[in-house]
Design a protein around this motif. Structure first.
Motif, short mmCIF file in Angstrom:
data_model
loop_
_atom_site.label_atom_id
_atom_site.label_comp_id
_atom_site.label_asym_id
_atom_site.label_seq_id
_atom_site.Cartn_x
_atom_site.Cartn_y
_atom_site.Cartn_z
N LYS A 71 1.05 -1.40 0.10
CA LYS A 71 0.09 -0.30 0.04
C LYS A 71 0.42 1.25 0.15
N ASN A 72 1.84 0.90 0.75
CA ASN A 72 3.12 2.63 0.80
C ASN A 72 3.86 2.75 -0.82
N LYS A 73 4.02 1.70 -1.25
CA LYS A 73 4.60 1.90 -2.77
C LYS A 73 3.79 2.28 -4.00
N GLU A 133 -5.69 3.99 -2.07
CA GLU A 133 -6.89 4.23 -0.85
C GLU A 133 -8.09 4.07 -2.51
N TYR A 134 -7.65 3.50 -3.59
CA TYR A 134 -9.63 2.40 -3.89
C TYR A 134 -8.96 1.17 -3.63
N MET A 135 -7.95 0.90 -4.16
CA MET A 135 -7.69 -0.48 -3.55
C MET A 135 -7.71 -1.10 -2.00
N GLN A 136 -7.37 -0.05 -1.16
CA GLN A 136 -7.45 -0.53 0.53
C GLN A 136 -8.84 -0.25 0.97
N ASN A 163 1.84 2.88 -11.90
CA ASN A 163 0.74 2.54 -11.76
C ASN A 163 -0.32 2.05 -12.38
N THR A 164 -0.43 1.04 -12.36
CA THR A 164 -0.96 -0.70 -12.14
C THR A 164 -1.19 -1.35 -11.05
N ILE A 165 -2.14 -1.37 -10.65
CA ILE A 165 -2.31 -1.67 -9.71
C ILE A 165 -2.23 -4.04 -9.99
N GLY A 166 -1.57 -4.52 -8.40
CA GLY A 166 -0.68 -5.98 -8.91
C GLY A 166 -1.31 -6.58 -7.96
N PHE A 167 -1.64 -8.21 -8.06
CA PHE A 167 -2.35 -8.53 -7.00
C PHE A 167 -0.47 -10.64 -7.72
N VAL A 168 -0.99 -10.81 -6.69
CA VAL A 168 0.17 -12.62 -6.50
C VAL A 168 -0.60 -13.45 -5.64
N THR A 169 -1.45 -13.69 -6.18
CA THR A 169 -2.15 -14.95 -5.96
C THR A 169 -1.44 -16.57 -5.27
N ALA A 222 -5.57 10.14 -12.06
CA ALA A 222 -5.05 11.29 -11.02
C ALA A 222 -3.43 10.66 -10.85
N ALA A 223 -3.11 9.18 -10.79
CA ALA A 223 -1.83 8.67 -10.38
C ALA A 223 -1.13 9.44 -11.28
N ALA A 224 -1.32 9.60 -12.31
CA ALA A 224 -0.36 9.64 -13.50
C ALA A 224 -0.46 11.10 -13.47
N ALA A 225 -1.19 12.25 -13.54
CA ALA A 225 -0.84 13.37 -12.90
C ALA A 225 -0.01 13.57 -11.82
#
Length: 578
Positions: A219-221, A228-231, A283-289, A328-331
């Motif tokens: 979350k901090n990286k 915020e959206y992910m959490q 700025n891509t949300i990532g998951f590892v299952t 927003a992240a990109a800007a």
């Protein structure tokens, strides 16, 4: 004869009109088998031929010499990333088989691709979502099939090997890109620029009740807008949805101590060498299952299928929110001035989570006779334990306006290009003023790690100086989407910088030196002509007894202060322009 003829005709007609058998090799098996590479690609070829919404294509090479494939599922038959992004489609990118001995995602994705074109409820989710699958990323390891190397794992009967054709762990190769697999991936990822990325795995480690655990981008990286959206929205929906399906989910079980409940769980800090560490830079949300190695194979595949389906459903529901967060992240990344280069776990910050485990106990080892750990499945527990998942930046850097990279460093130039970095070349030889780093200190591991002797604890000295560059050298401005990637690869103190991976090691070796009996007279003359240098030498001897006792050390010190010492030694070749 007529009844026999009619019977034969009816049988032939019925056979011709029978629907094809779309079961995957996993579904046709005994529940403990996984598809081979050939079977996997053949199955997707059949889907491609039967459904205009699915396209299978070769996208590049792997170290085995076999092509890497992608599968795109797009309801309107548009398979071009630029066009799909222009239409506002959210892109979910699912990669399977980076470790082919962990194949649940390979089998689950084959069923998913089929079901998304055959089932009405699932088709509706793709009205504004496009799916991109890498069927098997580590093609090389998938071809190296065996039944023994996953020592701790409960099935399937046979599977691929973790290392690729060069014995590289591809989930340590995203920055250094030693493999053709990784170089192909970088190009593919940059073409798609996905909103959400998933890498499917099987865990090692402790025993517990969960069939699946999850690594979400730390979350901090992750950029705050996306974090915020992910959490607040995405993770609660995924955890809640998996609970309803009876696949209770927990963060990846990484811990310090003998068992998970001893001190609690620790968040996984995925640096850019890992897949989700690399994707976070863009700025891509990532998951590892991570399905659990000791559960039987069928539940592991089913849990992976359900998680992916749930994630796609949530991306469909949250499309506008995801788009807004990424914009927003990109800007904000373009305006950001301070960037973190290193992180450390904050052990003063913890949240409580409910953990479903098994009691860890001791009994005599039949091998050594000494106490050994085992998990008692007859003693399950559900208890609250701490979860440490807050990381603080340990090193930060001011964003430069540009970097200047000499063309001599071709391996670095190639990797920047593969990751979408925009560069321009100097049209004439020129002198540019900026900040130069000199490497002051670093530590190097005693054994190779993934083909490199990795540098850590890098310390630099900064000097403002004019530098000469040649026509064809590269100016790389930071006003581009790859800004964060550039900082974390070109700043030598960053955890996974190109310096850390040894791409600039030749600057660490001195090329010219001196004979002491010759330089003694030169040094003495220099000290006579420069009394301030003599004063510095005497002060250093006072401060350092070992230095004062070494004639060789003193002579070397004078040499390094003279014009004879080569300016390129320990000078980091990349210039920072502020």
């Amino acid at each position: 004869m007529l009844p026999v003829f009619l019977s034969a005709l009816l049988l032939t007609t019925a056979t011709a009109s029978a629907s094809p058998d779309w079961r995957t090799p996993f579904e046709k098996g005994n529940g403990n088998t996984t598809t081979t590479h050939a079977e996997c690609i053949s199955y997707y070829q059949q889907l491609d031929a039967a459904y205009p919404e699915i396209q299978l294509r070769e996208v590049g090479q792997t170290d085995s010499g076999r092509p890497l494939h992608e599968v795109v599922v797009s309801l309107d038959g548009d398979f071009e990333p630029t066009s799909l992004r222009a239409k506002g489609r959210r892109i979910v990118f699912i990669q399977n088989g980076i470790h082919p001995g962990e194949p649940e995602g390979i089998d689950a994705s084959m069923m998913l691709a089929r079901d998304y074109v055959q089932k009405k409820d699932l088709r509706r989710q793709l009205s504004d979502v496009v799916l991109v699958f890498i069927p098997i990323y580590n093609v090389d390891g998938s071809l190296n099939r065996n039944s023994t190397t996953r020592t701790n794992q409960n099935g399937p009967e046979s599977y691929g090997f973790r290392g690729n054709a060069r014995n590289l762990d591809l989930n340590r190769d995203y920055i250094k890109q030693d493999s053709r697999n990784a170089r192909t991936f970088a190009q593919l990822f940059q073409r798609w620029q996905p909103d959400v990325y998933v890498d499917t795995h099987t865990s090692n480690g402790a025993d517990y009740q969960y069939t699946m655990t999850l690594i979400a981008t730390q979350k901090n990286k992750l950029h705050p807008a996306l974090s915020e959206y992910m959490q607040q929205r995405l993770l609660p929906a995924l955890y809640g949805g998996m609970d309803k399906k009876k696949w209770y989910l927990t963060p990846y079980v990484d811990f310090e101590g003998r068992t998970p409940d001893a001190r609690g769980l620790v968040g996984f800090l995925e640096t850019p060498r890992y897949s989700t560490g690399y994707t976070t830079l863009f700025n891509t949300i990532g998951f590892v299952t991570e399905t659990h190695m000791l559960k039987t194979y069928t539940p592991r595949v089913r849990a992976t299928y359900d998680f992916l389906e749930l994630l796609i459903r949530q991306v469909h529901q949250d499309g506008p929110a995801i788009a807004q967060a990424r914009t927003a992240a990109a800007a904000q990344t373009q305006a950001q001035q301070q960037f973190a280069l290193g992180w450390k776990l904050d052990t003063t910050q913890a949240e409580q989570l409910t953990f479903r485990g098994y009691a860890g106990k001791l009994k005599p080892s039949e091998v050594s006779g000494l106490p050994r750990l085992y998990y008692d499945r007859q003693a399950p527990y559900t208890k609250s334990i701490p979860y440490y998942n807050t990381f603080r930046a340990t090193t930060t850097v001011q964003r430069p306006r540009a970097y200047v990279l000499p063309q001599a460093w071709g391996e670095v130039v190639e990797r920047l290009r593969l990751s979408g970095v925009q560069m321009r070349q100097l049209s004439a030889d020129t002198v540019i003023n900026g900040e130069t780093y000199y490497i002051q200190d670093y530590k190097t591991g005693p054994r190779p790690y993934e083909g490199h002797y990795l540098h850590t604890q890098v310390q630099v000295r900064t000097v403002q100086q004019p530098r000469s560059f040649l026509r064809g050298d590269y100016i790389i401005t930071l006003n581009q989407p790859a800004a964060r990637y550039l900082i974390e690869t070109l700043e030598p103190q960053a955890t996974d910088s190109f310096f850390a991976w040894g791409f600039f090691d030749s600057i660490l070796q001195q090329k010219e030196y001196f004979s002491d009996y010759v330089f003694e007279d030169v040094a003495a003359d220099l000290l006579r002509r420069r009394p301030e240098l003599r004063a510095q030498l005497e002060e250093k001897k006072k401060q350092d007894p070992a230095f004062a006792a070494s004639a060789a050390a003193q002579l070397d010190w004078v040499y390094r202060q003279s014009d004879h010492y080569e300016t390129s030694h320990l000078r980091y070749p990349v210039l920072r322009v502020l």
